[in-house]
Motif scaffolding. Structure first.
Motif, mmCIF file in Angstrom:
data_model
loop_
_atom_site.group_PDB
_atom_site.id
_atom_site.type_symbol
_atom_site.label_atom_id
_atom_site.label_comp_id
_atom_site.label_asym_id
_atom_site.label_seq_id
_atom_site.Cartn_x
_atom_site.Cartn_y
_atom_site.Cartn_z
ATOM 1 N N THR A 121 4.323 32.154 0.607
ATOM 2 C CA THR A 121 2.667 31.747 0.755
ATOM 3 C C THR A 121 1.791 30.615 -0.129
ATOM 4 O OG1 THR A 121 2.992 32.809 -1.534
ATOM 5 C CG2 THR A 121 2.718 34.327 0.518
ATOM 6 N N GLY A 122 3.603 29.467 -0.181
ATOM 7 C CA GLY A 122 3.480 28.147 -1.316
ATOM 8 C C GLY A 122 1.824 27.388 -0.294
ATOM 9 N N PRO A 123 3.033 27.050 0.801
ATOM 10 C CA PRO A 123 1.833 26.290 1.875
ATOM 11 C C PRO A 123 0.924 26.584 1.920
ATOM 12 C CG PRO A 123 4.356 26.534 2.895
ATOM 13 C CD PRO A 123 3.676 27.347 1.856
ATOM 14 N N THR A 124 0.049 27.509 2.427
ATOM 15 C CA THR A 124 -1.337 28.485 2.693
ATOM 16 C C THR A 124 -2.356 28.534 0.900
ATOM 17 O OG1 THR A 124 -0.861 30.802 2.411
ATOM 18 C CG2 THR A 124 -0.755 28.956 4.447
ATOM 19 N N LEU A 125 -1.181 28.696 -0.153
ATOM 20 C CA LEU A 125 -2.325 29.263 -1.479
ATOM 21 C C LEU A 125 -2.589 27.870 -1.537
ATOM 22 C CD1 LEU A 125 -1.631 32.033 -2.565
ATOM 23 C CD2 LEU A 125 -0.043 31.106 -4.415
ATOM 24 N N GLU A 126 -4.339 27.929 -2.207
ATOM 25 C CA GLU A 126 -5.160 28.064 -3.138
ATOM 26 C C GLU A 126 -5.386 28.188 -4.502
ATOM 27 O OE1 GLU A 126 -8.476 26.870 -1.107
ATOM 28 O OE2 GLU A 126 -7.654 26.631 1.207
ATOM 29 N N ARG A 127 -5.238 30.038 -4.538
ATOM 30 C CA ARG A 127 -5.979 29.688 -6.246
ATOM 31 C C ARG A 127 -4.755 30.875 -5.849
ATOM 32 N NH1 ARG A 127 -8.959 33.205 -8.627
ATOM 33 N NH2 ARG A 127 -9.764 32.913 -10.482
ATOM 34 N N LEU A 128 -4.497 30.619 -7.760
ATOM 35 C CA LEU A 128 -3.186 31.811 -8.084
ATOM 36 C C LEU A 128 -2.936 31.816 -9.589
ATOM 37 C CD1 LEU A 128 0.169 33.095 -8.031
ATOM 38 C CD2 LEU A 128 0.801 30.774 -8.667
ATOM 39 N N GLU A 129 -2.974 33.867 -10.204
ATOM 40 C CA GLU A 129 -2.853 34.582 -11.328
ATOM 41 C C GLU A 129 -1.540 34.065 -11.586
ATOM 42 O OE1 GLU A 129 -6.321 36.662 -11.531
ATOM 43 O OE2 GLU A 129 -7.572 35.252 -11.699
#
Length: 466
Positions: A278-286
């Motif tokens: 999911t790295g190429p589309t991920l914008e917010r992460l917890e």
């Protein structure tokens, strides 16, 4: 003659009649109907007042019903039966329902998993579906099924559901898969303390079950839950590209799904795979790592999150003896960040017991080094340090324990995190949740007895430089 009588009667009308005429929204030239809807919206948290407004006039009835029936909460078998009866007798009310929350503490004795959602397909505008505190009975224990609720019901399609939440839920894997497939247009999935039992027996049966073709998740929450749901979603990677994720895991997440003493590495591996895909589309992460592994060699896959804009690194929520050690993963994770778009980072430090005087210097020194390097590469980044308990001496120790970060000139703050405290109370040890779900006595408040939802906490924050 008739015209004269009309003018005479108009002069005899009391002032209140003219006021009532002016207040009628469908006849008033001075106040548009949209403003009446806005005023009624201010009363949406007062059901008693809305019931009174519903009886004023026909023009108000539609607006008040939109707020009265916007959210349905079903927490007992009696309420479930009343809901079904009302929707059967008055089907037009179903179009007002946008949110449905089912609390299964007592329903577990009456309904199987598929029967819990029998009312959902009849709600054409349902957007949010939530199930809390439910566990299936063992094969040797039969629920007290009632005549109007036949066993073996097939889940109907909830085409309009966009958000699904399962909190403290223990279903069978096939039940979970069928529920996801019943929501083909799902955009947000929140799993918190969801454990799937008998996974090894059901593995062959669900191996060939794909995600619905239209499923395109934008938001995923996977916190202290079984590995199976995340593995199943990752298998169909082309339809799994969320922009926001919240991941929290520990060794109990892999119980029954990985060999004994390999649970820690299994949970870490699935998280790494999730961030890799999911790295190429991920914008917010917890992230919250409560595994107790060797953090110096852990690879969280953050280097693949090249589009990340916001990240939140949280402390573990369960009570442990050596708490400082379980915060050491945070500086290591910060050093793995590799996004040119990163604009905000929140670092949770937990309560004062996590960062007491004995371990604060070592923990803050490592954190100070990681944050200072990050600030040098991204001068405009917003840095927020979150704590669960506020006292001035603790805040002073945190600020003075970050000399390298202060030397960069980057403005940062220490803020009281009331949301983190609430989550800490709701995401406690999984075994205690399992025991409380099966103990379905009426009025039993566990395991949410210590929830802080009703406590209004004053927001406190301190900036440096001030």
């Amino acid at each position: 003659m008739a015209r004269q009588l009309h003018h005479r009667s108009a002069r005899l009308l009391p002032a209140t009649s003219h006021l009532s005429y002016a207040m009628a929204p469908e006849r008033s030239p001075w106040l548009p109907l949209e403003l009446w809807h806005y005023i009624l919206a201010l009363l949406r948290h007062s059901p008693t007042t809305l019931v009174s407004c519903n009886q004023v006039c026909h023009a108000w009835r539609s607006a008040t019903r939109a707020y009265l029936f916007h959210s349905l909460v079903i927490e007992s078998e009696g309420k479930y039966r009343r809901t079904l009866r009302i929707l059967t007798d008055h089907p037009h009310l179903a179009s007002y329902v946008h949110e449905l929350c089912i609390v299964g503490t007592t329903l577990v004795a009456y309904r199987a998993f598929d029967e819990l959602f029998a009312v959902a397909p009849s709600l054409p505008r349902l957007k949010k579906l939530c199930l809390q505190r439910w566990a299936f009975f063992d094969h040797d224990v039969e629920p007290r099924h009632l005549p109007y609720s036949p066993r073996g019901r097939v889940l109907g399609t909830c085409a309009n559901v966009r958000e699904l939440t399962l909190h403290i839920v223990f279903p069978r894997p096939l039940d979970f898969v069928q529920l996801i497939r019943a929501c083909p247009n799902l955009r947000a999935l929140h799993l918190s303390v969801m454990l799937c039992f008998n996974y090894q027996k059901a593995r062959s049966g669900i191996a060939a079950v794909p995600l619905p073709e239209n499923t395109s998740l934008d938001t995923l929450t996977w916190r202290n839950s079984s590995l199976f749901p995340l593995q199943w979603l990752l298998r169909d990677q082309p339809t799994f590209s969320p922009r926001a994720m919240s991941l929290a895991w520990n060794e109990e997440s892999a119980i029954g799904e990985a060999p004994y003493q390999e649970e820690v590495s299994a949970a870490a591996a699935i998280v790494q795979e999730a961030l890799l895909k999911t790295g190429p589309t991920l914008e917010r992460l917890e992230l919250c790592d409560d595994n107790g592994q060797d953090y110096e060699t852990a690879d969280y896959g953050l280097a693949h999150c090249v589009c990340l804009r916001e990240i939140r690194l949280e402390p573990p929520y369960r009570n442990r003896s050596s708490r400082a050690r379980h915060l050491s993963w945070i500086p290591h994770a910060i050093r793995q960040l590799n996004s040119l778009r990163l604009s905000s980072i929140e670092v949770g430090l937990g309560c004062d017991e996590y960062i007491d005087s004995r371990c604060a210097s070592e923990l803050l020194a490592s954190l100070d080094d990681a944050l200072a390097r990050l600030a040098q590469h991204k001068p405009g980044i917003a840095i927020v340090l979150l704590i669960w308990t506020w006292w001035d001496e603790l805040v002073d120790n945190i600020i003075h324990g970050l000399p390298q970060l202060r030397a960069t000139g980057t403005r940062f703050c220490v803020r009281l995190d009331a949301e983190g405290m609430q989550r800490a109370c709701s995401e406690v040890d999984i075994t205690s949740h399992l025991a409380s779900v099966y103990d379905n006595q009426p009025g039993d408040p566990r395991p949410m007895a210590h929830t802080l939802e009703t406590v209004q906490m004053q927001e406190q924050v301190r900036w440096y430089p001030g």
